[in-house]
Design a protein around this motif. Structure first.
Motif, PDB file in Angstrom:
ATOM      1  N   ARG A  48      -0.681  14.692 -10.393  1.00  0.00           N
ATOM      2  CA  ARG A  48      -0.573  13.454 -11.160  1.00  0.00           C
ATOM      3  C   ARG A  48       0.082  12.420 -10.250  1.00  0.00           C
ATOM      4  O   ARG A  48       0.915  12.767  -9.401  1.00  0.00           O
ATOM      5  N   VAL A  49      -0.267  11.176 -10.403  1.00  0.00           N
ATOM      6  CA  VAL A  49       0.308  10.116  -9.585  1.00  0.00           C
ATOM      7  C   VAL A  49       1.717   9.827 -10.099  1.00  0.00           C
ATOM      8  O   VAL A  49       1.891   9.474 -11.270  1.00  0.00           O
TER       9      VAL A  49
ATOM     10  N   ALA B  68     -10.385  15.010  -4.865  1.00  0.00           N
ATOM     11  CA  ALA B  68     -10.904  13.641  -4.925  1.00  0.00           C
ATOM     12  C   ALA B  68      -9.873  12.678  -4.364  1.00  0.00           C
ATOM     13  O   ALA B  68      -8.680  12.787  -4.656  1.00  0.00           O
ATOM     14  N   LEU B  69     -10.323  11.729  -3.564  1.00  0.00           N
ATOM     15  CA  LEU B  69      -9.449  10.692  -3.039  1.00  0.00           C
ATOM     16  C   LEU B  69      -9.483   9.517  -4.003  1.00  0.00           C
ATOM     17  O   LEU B  69     -10.533   8.903  -4.218  1.00  0.00           O
ATOM     18  N   LEU B  70      -8.338   9.206  -4.607  1.00  0.00           N
ATOM     19  CA  LEU B  70      -8.238   8.116  -5.568  1.00  0.00           C
ATOM     20  C   LEU B  70      -7.760   6.847  -4.890  1.00  0.00           C
ATOM     21  O   LEU B  70      -6.850   6.882  -4.054  1.00  0.00           O
TER      22      LEU B  70
ATOM     23  N   ARG C  12       0.841  -1.191   0.000  1.00  0.00           N
ATOM     24  CA  ARG C  12       0.000   0.000   0.000  1.00  0.00           C
ATOM     25  C   ARG C  12       0.879   1.246   0.000  1.00  0.00           C
ATOM     26  O   ARG C  12       1.913   1.293   0.690  1.00  0.00           O
ATOM     27  N   VAL C  13       0.435   2.255  -0.763  1.00  0.00           N
ATOM     28  CA  VAL C  13       1.035   3.590  -0.723  1.00  0.00           C
ATOM     29  C   VAL C  13      -0.078   4.560  -0.368  1.00  0.00           C
ATOM     30  O   VAL C  13      -1.144   4.541  -0.984  1.00  0.00           O
ATOM     31  N   ILE C  14       0.159   5.405   0.629  1.00  0.00           N
ATOM     32  CA  ILE C  14      -0.840   6.393   1.046  1.00  0.00           C
ATOM     33  C   ILE C  14      -0.181   7.758   1.071  1.00  0.00           C
ATOM     34  O   ILE C  14       0.914   7.926   1.628  1.00  0.00           O
ATOM     35  N   ALA C  15      -0.816   8.724   0.438  1.00  0.00           N
ATOM     36  CA  ALA C  15      -0.299  10.093   0.404  1.00  0.00           C
ATOM     37  C   ALA C  15      -1.159  10.982   1.277  1.00  0.00           C
ATOM     38  O   ALA C  15      -2.391  10.951   1.190  1.00  0.00           O
TER      39      ALA C  15
ATOM     40  N   ALA D 178      -4.449   8.194  -2.846  1.00  0.00           N
ATOM     41  CA  ALA D 178      -3.851   9.524  -2.977  1.00  0.00           C
ATOM     42  C   ALA D 178      -4.908  10.573  -3.284  1.00  0.00           C
ATOM     43  O   ALA D 178      -5.800  10.341  -4.108  1.00  0.00           O
ATOM     44  N   PRO D 179      -4.808  11.751  -2.653  1.00  0.00           N
ATOM     45  CA  PRO D 179      -5.705  12.868  -2.990  1.00  0.00           C
ATOM     46  C   PRO D 179      -5.265  13.522  -4.296  1.00  0.00           C
ATOM     47  O   PRO D 179      -4.089  13.850  -4.473  1.00  0.00           O
TER      48      PRO D 179
END
Length: 359
Positions: A183-184, A210-212, A174-177, A200-201
């Motif tokens: 852009r990701v 938006a939370l993606l 998992r990656v959480i920002a 990521a937001p």
């Protein structure tokens, strides 16, 4: 201070009752009190950043469902007082951790250490050796690591640009920002194990947030928006400085009733693709609801039900209303109907299906 356990319990009870705090995350929140990660000098975000007095005001803020500003102007003295680091509101922290969908054995990369509270919560849930957190600000990283260690946890805290992730501990499940991105970054995709998620937001110009939640497979990250969030932008993703607006170009027209859907997250996502570079915000001026539009190259507009003023080479209000009409004809889709695909060809927004890009 002696009453913080009662304050903490009341806050967690409220978060659980609202559905923001999943039951499997409550033990971590109980084990990691928020006040251990909040410095004494903090600000409340209102129209501007307002200093919070020590004592009961500080404690009340800490154990309320409110974000807390912990740094102004990137830590430089004498600045305009713009918030550049914060401790997010607890309901948002809980909701994002729930959406991360971690399980025992997962490795997590956090982008944006901030105060360190989120990294400590992840460590309490998964174990410190499975958590890596990256912070671009050296002073913020040092203070966060100190707070995390004092709380009894020892994840890897890295002072670096989070856009590059941290390859040494990859792959991650998992990656959480905790900062917004335009852009990701490709590095996040490269460092996520196949089948893993990036949370990521997305922070674009048109008031979005938006939370993606993107699943990674075969070098591609793809998924949908799972709600709205507001985060400070990653430093390397901050918008360019706005060009000045020439007031002599002012063009008035009759007032306009602003449709509610103009301020919806669904339209913000749609407009970000159809009207790249146009920014919007709304609020009140002298008690009158107002919308502001600008394009960073010298065009702008202000809109109330009394009058519309447009400035510069573009008629931004006309452009926005035209695109909004198309959005309404498409059924005024909600944010959750939009998704994003990120691959070697770039980042694309789509509506309802990856086969239907928004262009």
């Amino acid at each position: 201070m002696t009453h913080w356990p009662q304050r903490q319990a009341a806050l967690l009870d409220a978060l659980a009752a609202s559905g923001a705090l999943p039951s499997d995350w409550r033990p971590a929140f109980e084990a990691v009190p928020r006040h251990q990660f909040i410095p004494q000098e903090v600000w409340r975000q209102e129209a501007s950043c307002v200093p919070v007095e020590a004592g009961d005001e500080w404690w009340s803020l800490v154990y309320s469902d409110t974000p807390i500003v912990t740094q102004l102007d990137d830590g430089r003295p004498g600045g305009p007082g713009i918030a550049t680091s914060s401790n997010s509101k607890p309901s948002l922290v809980a909701r994002m951790l729930g959406a991360l969908d971690v399980t025992e054995g997962h490795r997590v990369l956090e982008i944006g250490t901030g105060t360190g509270w989120n990294a400590a919560l992840l460590s309490a849930r998964l174990g410190s050796r499975r958590v890596t957190t990256v912070e671009v600000d050296q002073d913020v990283a040092a203070e966060a690591e100190k707070a995390i260690r004092s709380a009894g946890y020892s994840p890897r805290v890295v002072h670096a640009d989070g856009e590059q992730g941290f390859a040494d501990d990859a792959p991650y499940n998992r990656v959480i920002a905790t900062c917004s991105v335009r852009r990701v970054p490709p590095a996040w995709i490269e460092q996520t194990a196949p089948g893993g998620f990036i949370l990521a937001p997305l922070g674009l110009d048109f008031w979005s947030g938006a939370l993606l939640r993107l699943r990674v497979a075969d070098g591609t990250a793809q998924g949908r928006a799972v709600g709205g969030v507001q985060f400070m932008p990653m430093r390397s993703h901050r918008p360019a400085q706005d060009a000045p607006v020439d007031d002599s170009t002012a063009r008035p027209s009759p007032g306009a009733l602003v449709p509610e859907t103009l301020a919806s997250l669904g339209f913000a996502l749609y407009a970000s693709a159809r009207l790249p570079g146009i920014a919007m915000t709304q609020g009140q001026h002298d008690g009158v609801p107002q919308v502001w539009l600008w394009d960073r190259q010298g065009s702008a507009a202000t809109v109330t039900d009394r009058e519309v003023w447009q400035y510069g080479p573009r008629d931004l209000w006309d452009e926005v209303t035209e695109v909004h009409a198309v959005y309404i004809r498409a059924g005024a889709p909600a944010a959750e109907e939009f998704g994003v695909t990120v691959d070697s060809g770039g980042q694309r927004l789509w509506l309802r299906s990856p086969e239907h890009p928004v262009v």
